[in-house]
Design a protein around this motif. Structure first.
Motif, short mmCIF file in Angstrom:
data_model
loop_
_atom_site.label_atom_id
_atom_site.label_comp_id
_atom_site.label_asym_id
_atom_site.label_seq_id
_atom_site.Cartn_x
_atom_site.Cartn_y
_atom_site.Cartn_z
N LEU A 81 0.83 -1.20 0.00
CA LEU A 81 0.00 0.00 0.00
C LEU A 81 0.87 1.25 0.00
CD1 LEU A 81 -2.65 1.51 0.12
CD2 LEU A 81 -2.75 1.06 2.59
N GLY A 82 1.95 1.23 0.76
CA GLY A 82 2.85 2.38 0.78
C GLY A 82 3.45 2.66 -0.58
N ALA A 83 3.82 1.60 -1.30
CA ALA A 83 4.39 1.77 -2.64
C ALA A 83 3.39 2.41 -3.59
CB ALA A 83 4.85 0.42 -3.19
N LEU A 84 2.14 2.00 -3.51
CA LEU A 84 1.11 2.58 -4.38
C LEU A 84 0.82 4.03 -4.01
CD1 LEU A 84 -0.86 2.18 -6.67
CD2 LEU A 84 -2.49 1.19 -5.05
N LEU A 85 0.76 4.32 -2.73
CA LEU A 85 0.53 5.71 -2.30
C LEU A 85 1.66 6.62 -2.79
CD1 LEU A 85 -0.72 5.01 1.33
CD2 LEU A 85 -2.09 5.97 -0.53
N ARG A 86 2.89 6.16 -2.66
CA ARG A 86 4.03 6.98 -3.09
C ARG A 86 4.04 7.17 -4.60
NH1 ARG A 86 6.65 3.65 0.63
NH2 ARG A 86 7.56 2.46 -1.08
N ALA A 87 3.77 6.10 -5.33
CA ALA A 87 3.84 6.16 -6.79
C ALA A 87 2.75 7.05 -7.38
CB ALA A 87 3.75 4.75 -7.38
N THR A 88 1.58 7.04 -6.78
CA THR A 88 0.45 7.80 -7.34
C THR A 88 0.31 9.18 -6.71
OG1 THR A 88 -1.08 6.86 -5.69
CG2 THR A 88 -0.82 5.66 -7.78
N GLY A 89 0.93 9.38 -5.56
CA GLY A 89 0.75 10.63 -4.84
C GLY A 89 -0.56 10.73 -4.09
N ALA A 90 -1.31 9.63 -4.03
CA ALA A 90 -2.59 9.63 -3.31
C ALA A 90 -2.35 9.85 -1.83
CB ALA A 90 -3.32 8.30 -3.54
N ALA A 91 -3.20 10.67 -1.22
CA ALA A 91 -3.11 10.94 0.22
C ALA A 91 -4.27 10.36 0.99
CB ALA A 91 -3.05 12.45 0.46
N TYR A 92 -5.19 9.68 0.25
CA TYR A 92 -6.36 9.07 0.88
C TYR A 92 -6.38 7.58 0.59
CZ TYR A 92 -8.02 13.95 0.61
OH TYR A 92 -8.14 15.32 0.70
N ALA A 93 -6.91 6.80 1.55
CA ALA A 93 -7.10 5.37 1.34
C ALA A 93 -8.37 4.93 2.04
CB ALA A 93 -5.92 4.56 1.85
N ALA A 94 -9.07 3.98 1.43
CA ALA A 94 -10.26 3.38 2.02
C ALA A 94 -10.05 1.87 2.03
CB ALA A 94 -11.52 3.74 1.23
N GLY A 95 -10.01 1.28 3.20
CA GLY A 95 -9.78 -0.15 3.33
C GLY A 95 -11.04 -0.88 3.75
N VAL A 96 -11.26 -2.05 3.15
CA VAL A 96 -12.45 -2.86 3.41
C VAL A 96 -12.04 -4.13 4.13
CG1 VAL A 96 -14.34 -4.14 2.33
CG2 VAL A 96 -13.59 -1.95 1.35
N SER A 97 -12.61 -4.39 5.31
CA SER A 97 -12.39 -5.63 6.06
C SER A 97 -10.90 -5.84 6.34
CB SER A 97 -13.02 -6.80 5.30
OG SER A 97 -13.11 -7.95 6.10
N SER A 98 -10.29 -6.92 5.83
CA SER A 98 -8.86 -7.10 6.05
C SER A 98 -8.06 -5.97 5.41
CB SER A 98 -8.39 -8.46 5.52
OG SER A 98 -8.80 -8.64 4.18
N GLY A 99 -8.59 -5.39 4.33
CA GLY A 99 -7.96 -4.21 3.74
C GLY A 99 -7.99 -3.02 4.67
N ALA A 100 -8.99 -2.98 5.57
CA ALA A 100 -9.06 -1.92 6.56
C ALA A 100 -7.97 -2.07 7.61
CB ALA A 100 -10.44 -1.92 7.23
N ILE A 101 -7.64 -3.32 7.96
CA ILE A 101 -6.52 -3.56 8.87
C ILE A 101 -5.23 -3.03 8.26
CG2 ILE A 101 -5.09 -5.33 9.98
CD1 ILE A 101 -7.59 -7.03 10.29
N ILE A 102 -5.01 -3.33 6.98
CA ILE A 102 -3.80 -2.87 6.29
C ILE A 102 -3.76 -1.34 6.25
CG2 ILE A 102 -2.54 -2.89 4.10
CD1 ILE A 102 -4.03 -5.63 3.58
N THR A 103 -4.90 -0.72 6.00
CA THR A 103 -4.96 0.73 5.94
C THR A 103 -4.61 1.34 7.29
OG1 THR A 103 -6.64 0.62 4.20
CG2 THR A 103 -6.48 2.68 5.43
N LEU A 104 -5.18 0.80 8.36
CA LEU A 104 -4.87 1.29 9.71
C LEU A 104 -3.38 1.12 10.02
CD1 LEU A 104 -7.79 0.09 12.02
CD2 LEU A 104 -7.00 2.44 11.72
N ARG A 105 -2.83 -0.04 9.70
CA ARG A 105 -1.42 -0.30 9.99
C ARG A 105 -0.51 0.60 9.18
NH1 ARG A 105 0.49 -4.24 13.68
NH2 ARG A 105 -1.36 -4.78 14.88
N THR A 106 -0.91 0.93 7.96
CA THR A 106 -0.12 1.84 7.15
C THR A 106 -0.14 3.24 7.76
OG1 THR A 106 -0.62 0.54 5.16
CG2 THR A 106 0.17 2.79 4.83
N ALA A 107 -1.31 3.68 8.20
CA ALA A 107 -1.41 4.99 8.86
C ALA A 107 -0.56 5.03 10.12
CB ALA A 107 -2.86 5.29 9.19
#
Length: 286
Positions: A81-107
């Protein structure tokens, strides 16, 4: 219909992560959950595409992305997730279920990388997932896909109440019938449960690794929208309520009448337009 384009990024360990891109505006990564690929929230992305450039990655081990790899775990998913955020310049993320765990851990692990995060029903109940892993491994190794799906459903506690009283043999029979019916065809690029069944191992491992100690998220600096449905299992609602007490900049919204499938495409019983309303309002401050 919103046009989508395809792209890839390379994660820290060299794994290729593929993604779809749709829309225009500030960047928003939508990270799918178990038994899904990036396509599983394509209707959510389209509902948000007039306001945001939405990126829909296939998490490693599925879709067009590289394999999970021998060192798979929560750290690898955070790196992806960090690689994608850096490559795209995105500053927002929405995680679903286990993806939400990853989003929280990335934050948590990458402060400053995310300005705002949407967290939809993270299954923060690690001990239950760990208990089911040995059986799931045996069933997947033996090619017993209906049995593995039943084990995954029991681990996630997402089935209807009758699921807990029916004999396991009957549950496996009914699941096998569902798979055979689905094999006849699903809408568009929607992934089938049969092809995604092996990835259950990854998601149960993530849930087990994350555990249930919510206090670890107290240092998260990003603004967080905690989203969940009023018809979702009690333990998912409890996790969101617990996170609301812990996170310093959190807002909690319950979606009346919706359940754990709310973010999914309509063919999977989702209500993506309703979810998009809350995400849009949170990210735009309206």
């Amino acid at each position: 219909m919103t046009t989508t384009t395809a792209g890839t990024v390379t994660s820290d360990d060299g794994t290729t992560i593929s993604y779809r891109e749709a829309g225009r505006g500030p960047g928003l990564v939508i990270l799918h959950g178990a038994m899904q690929t990036g396509h599983s929230q394509i209707e959510l992305a389209r509902a948000l595409s007039r306001d945001f450039t939405c990126y829909l990655p296939d998490r490693r081990g599925r879709g067009g992305s590289g394999p999970a790899g021998p060192a798979y775990g929560l750290d690898r998913e955070v790196e992806d997730l960090g690689a994608l955020l850096r490559a795209t310049g995105a500053a927002y993320a929405a995680g679903v279920s286990s993806g939400a765990i990853i989003t929280l851990r990335t934050a948590l692990a990458r402060p400053g990388l995310l300005r705002k995060a949407v967290v939809f029903e993270p299954p923060l109940n690690g001990s239950g997932a760990r208990d089911h892993l040995p059986r799931l491994d045996r069933e997947l190794a033996a090619g017993r896909i209906p049995a593995a799906l039943v084990t995954g459903m029991k681990a996630a506690r997402l089935g209807p109440p009758i699921f807990n009283v029916l004999p396991r043999a009957l549950l496996e029979l009914l699941t096998g019938l569902m798979l055979r019916n689905e094999d006849k065809g699903v809408a568009g690029d929607e992934p089938t449960f049969r092809e995604l069944a092996p990835t259950l191992r990854q998601d149960l491992q993530l849930v087990a690794e994350a555990g249930g100690d919510l206090t670890v998220y107290r240092p998260v600096e990003a603004e967080v929208l905690l989203l969940g449905g009023t018809r979702s299992p009690a333990y998912l609602r409890a996790a969101l309520a617990g996170l609301e007490r812990v996170l310093p900049r959190a807002r909690h919204v319950e979606l009346a009448g919706l359940d754990h499938s709310a973010t999914s495409n309509a063919v999977r019983r989702g209500r993506p337009e309703r979810v998009a309303e809350e995400i849009r309002g949170f990210l735009t401050g309206s």
